[in-house]
Design an enzyme around this catalytic site. Structure first.
Site, PDB file in Angstrom:
ATOM      1  CE  LYS A 173     -12.027   2.618  -5.789  1.00 17.50           C
ATOM      2  NZ  LYS A 173     -11.683   3.906  -5.844  1.00 17.50           N
ATOM      3  N   GLY A 226      -2.232  -1.192  -3.765  1.00 18.73           N
ATOM      4  CA  GLY A 226      -2.566  -0.306  -2.721  1.00 18.73           C
ATOM      5  C   GLY A 226      -2.043  -0.671  -1.284  1.00 18.73           C
ATOM      6  N   GLY A 227      -2.657  -0.465  -0.407  1.00 20.78           N
ATOM      7  CA  GLY A 227      -2.210  -0.437   0.981  1.00 20.78           C
ATOM      8  C   GLY A 227      -2.598  -1.987   1.472  1.00 20.78           C
ATOM      9  CB  ILE A 228      -0.624  -4.355   3.732  1.00 21.34           C
ATOM     10  CG1 ILE A 228      -0.382  -5.659   4.012  1.00 21.34           C
ATOM     11  CG2 ILE A 228      -0.745  -3.865   5.234  1.00 21.34           C
ATOM     12  CD1 ILE A 228       0.868  -6.100   4.284  1.00 21.34           C
ATOM     13  CD  GLU A 229      -4.116  -3.928   8.074  1.00 28.12           C
ATOM     14  OE1 GLU A 229      -5.082  -4.673   7.735  1.00 28.12           O
ATOM     15  OE2 GLU A 229      -3.032  -4.268   8.129  1.00 28.12           O
ATOM     16  N   GLY A 231      -5.755  -4.493   0.972  1.00 30.65           N
ATOM     17  CA  GLY A 231      -5.496  -5.751   0.469  1.00 30.65           C
ATOM     18  C   GLY A 231      -6.021  -6.969   0.992  1.00 30.65           C
ATOM     19  CD  GLU A 248       3.003  -3.322  -5.976  1.00 30.37           C
ATOM     20  OE1 GLU A 248       3.045  -3.484  -4.649  1.00 30.37           O
ATOM     21  OE2 GLU A 248       3.264  -2.249  -6.735  1.00 30.37           O
ATOM     22  CB  CYS A 282       4.858   0.386  -3.913  1.00 29.29           C
ATOM     23  SG  CYS A 282       5.135  -0.121  -5.919  1.00 29.29           S
ATOM     24  CD  GLU A 383       3.867   0.890   1.677  1.00 26.92           C
ATOM     25  OE1 GLU A 383       2.956   0.620   2.072  1.00 26.92           O
ATOM     26  OE2 GLU A 383       4.440   0.772   0.480  1.00 26.92           O
TER      27      GLU A 383
END
Ligand code: NDP
Length: 487
Positions: A173, A226-229, A231, A248, A282, A383
């Site tokens: 996706k 992608g983004g930490i949240e 993730g 990542e 990143c 970030e």
């Protein structure tokens, strides 16, 4: 209209939904794509499951899988220009940058094609008489792969090539806003003759398609960039069936510059660290940590050069920096800098949207240098994913390393100095998955890529990139079976 690829067929969304894809340079609609949801994700997972459990791909000689992956690389090389232009239309980055991406992507496919048959397992020296012991690697199974919008096809290649080399089947996706090169590479994988059901592409939002991939019990591994949240949400969803997990999640990457560094190189590389693709990288070196006595001349030289960066269409040869990816992301970057100002940062250059009338339809933000920064500021910790660099100072080597490590992230970092022993002492203490000495932002397929701390779990690329997609099996054989009479 661009469709999805499920079980070897190009299909529209069963809901009939579509999505317009926007050029971030001028907001023109550049394509319309099918907008799938949980249903298409489930069809695709079922196809990948069937192809893995009952198909032959996982059992092909690895060398034959490698040949197919080489064919995909050759097709990417054939269509390099078309792919590069598509990537630039979709992301706004310069075509020159996209061409470099396409060469890297072909290189990633070639690397994993070569790796496919290089490790036939290992013989273990069994401690038990009359026995053999060996270790073999097998594919994990059905892989869910979720990619971001900043390097759409590059990030896809880091997942597709090793998954295929190891014999997995997969459902990808891509980001809903940048799916075009992913669609094209699935066309190329079909042309290369990868069997039906092995590779599946579902377009749609993270909240529906991505969430289904993360939670569905028929998926054995989830790989996400992608983004930490997001993730964290994926990690939770993946716990339903204890999926293998590769994450990542970005970084807030420091570049330490000592006063003894080559001045012009360090200034030049400080710009390379953060202004490619408008900082939406990143590994962007967004935290400049400069030795105190170098600060004034360094910032002055940096600001002079940053003023000269040309913004514009990625298709214009003189353009050095394109727009940000979306209106929402531009707002995020604007707020991020405004917060920094409130916290006490000084705008040395940039710090606003450009006033050039030709850029008003695009999502542009000026390349920005913020001085007077300290590690407790959110602009130094969060970030921002924009063309913004913060400047901090240090007076001792220990302080430089302490500042560099003062982050929840640990993706990458750089050190500029002509004292190699000092550089080695610093990098030994820097808690990051990649460290560069007198360079920035370099990666290649042979070397692992990933982060310490909250930058993620696992490593893409390199030998480790293949291992992420492999299970390890120990096979023990008793060569002289006889009763033990233990009971
Ligand atoms: P996200 O993390 O939201 O998106 C990355 C991918 O995850 C997209 O394909 C997205 O789908 C998908 N996704 C979103 N929600 C879910 C979910 N609940 N379950 C499964 N998949 C999901 O990144 P954004 O695009 O919103 O960017 C946010 C921030 O993330 C950026 O500002 C940046 O700081 C960081 N980022 C880091 C990247 C990196 O390389 N490490 C790359 C991109 C962003 P969709 O968007 O299509 O709905």
């Amino acid at each position: 209209m661009k469709a999805m690829f499920i079980n070897g067929e190009w299909v529209k969304a069963s809901s009939g939904d579509t999505r317009d894809i926007i050029n971030p340079y001028n907001q023109d609609v550049i394509a319309t794509v099918a907008e799938g949801n949980e249903k298409e994700a489930q069809f695709a997972i079922a196809a990948a499951r069937e192809a893995f459990d009952h198909g032959q791909w996982a059992h092909w000689p690895a060398r034959e899988r490698g040949k197919k992956i080489h064919s995909v690389a050759a097709l990417i090389e054939r269509d390099r220009e078309e792919l590069a232009e598509l990537e630039s239309l979709d992301t706004g980055k310069t075509v020159e940058e996209s061409r470099v991406d396409m060469d890297d992507i072909a290189g990633v496919f070639r690397y994993f094609a070569e790796m496919a048959d290089k490790d036939g397992g290992e013989i273990i020296d069994s401690p038990i008489s009359n026995s053999t012991s060996r270790v073999v690697h097998e594919p994990v199974g059905v892989c869910g792969q979720i990619t971001p919008w900043n390097y759409p096809l590059l990030q896809a290649s880091w997942k597709l090539a090793p998954a295929l080399a190891a014999g997995n089947t997969l459902v990808m996706k891509p980001s809903e806003i940048t799916p075009l090169t992913s669609v094209k590479v699935f066309e190329l994988m079909e042309e290369a003759g990868i069997p039906a059901g092995v590779v599946n592409l579902v377009l749609g939002s993270g909240g529906s398609v991505g969430a289904e991939l993360s939670a569905n019990d028929d998926v054995d591994l989830i790989s996400f960039t992608g983004g930490i949240e997001t993730g964290k949400r994926i990690m939770q969803a993946a716990s339903s069936n204890v999926k293998n997990l590769a994450l990542e999640l970005g970084g807030k990457n420091p570049t330490i510059v000592f006063a003894d560094a080559d001045f012009d190189t360090a200034v030049d590389q400080a710009m390379n660290a953060v202004f490619f693709h408008a900082g939406q990288i990143c590994s962007a070196g967004t935290r400049l940590i400069v030795e105190e006595r170098l600060h004034d001349p360094f910032v002055s030289a940096l600001v002079d050069r940053v003023k000269d960066i040309t913004l514009g269409s990625g298709f214009n040869e003189s353009t050095q920096m394109g727009p940000l990816i979306s209106k929402e992301h531009l707002t995020k970057v604007v707020n991020y800098v405004e917060n920094g100002k409130k916290e006490g940062a000084t705008v040395a250059v940039g710090g606003e949207k450009p006033d050039d009338p030709e850029l008003q339809n695009g999502f542009f933000y000026l390349p920005t240098v913020l001085t007077n920064c300290t590690t407790d500021m959110s602009v130094v910790q969060d970030e921002g994913f924009g063309p913004v660099i913060t400047v901090e100072t240090f007076s001792t080597e220990e302080e430089a390393v302490r500042l560099a490590n003062d982050s929840i992230y640990g993706l990458a970092g750089g050190v500029f100095t002509n004292d190699i022993a000092k550089a080695e002492r610093c990098v030994a203490k820097m808690r990051m998955g990649t460290v560069w000495i007198n360079d920035v932002n370099l990666y290649f397929p042979q070397a692992p890529w990933g982060g310490y701390k909250q930058s993620g779990i696992g490593r893409e690329l390199g030998k480790t990139g293949l291992e992420e997609y492999q299970e390890t099996k120990h096979i023990f054989q008793n060569l002289k079976p006889e009763p033990t009479h233990w009971f």
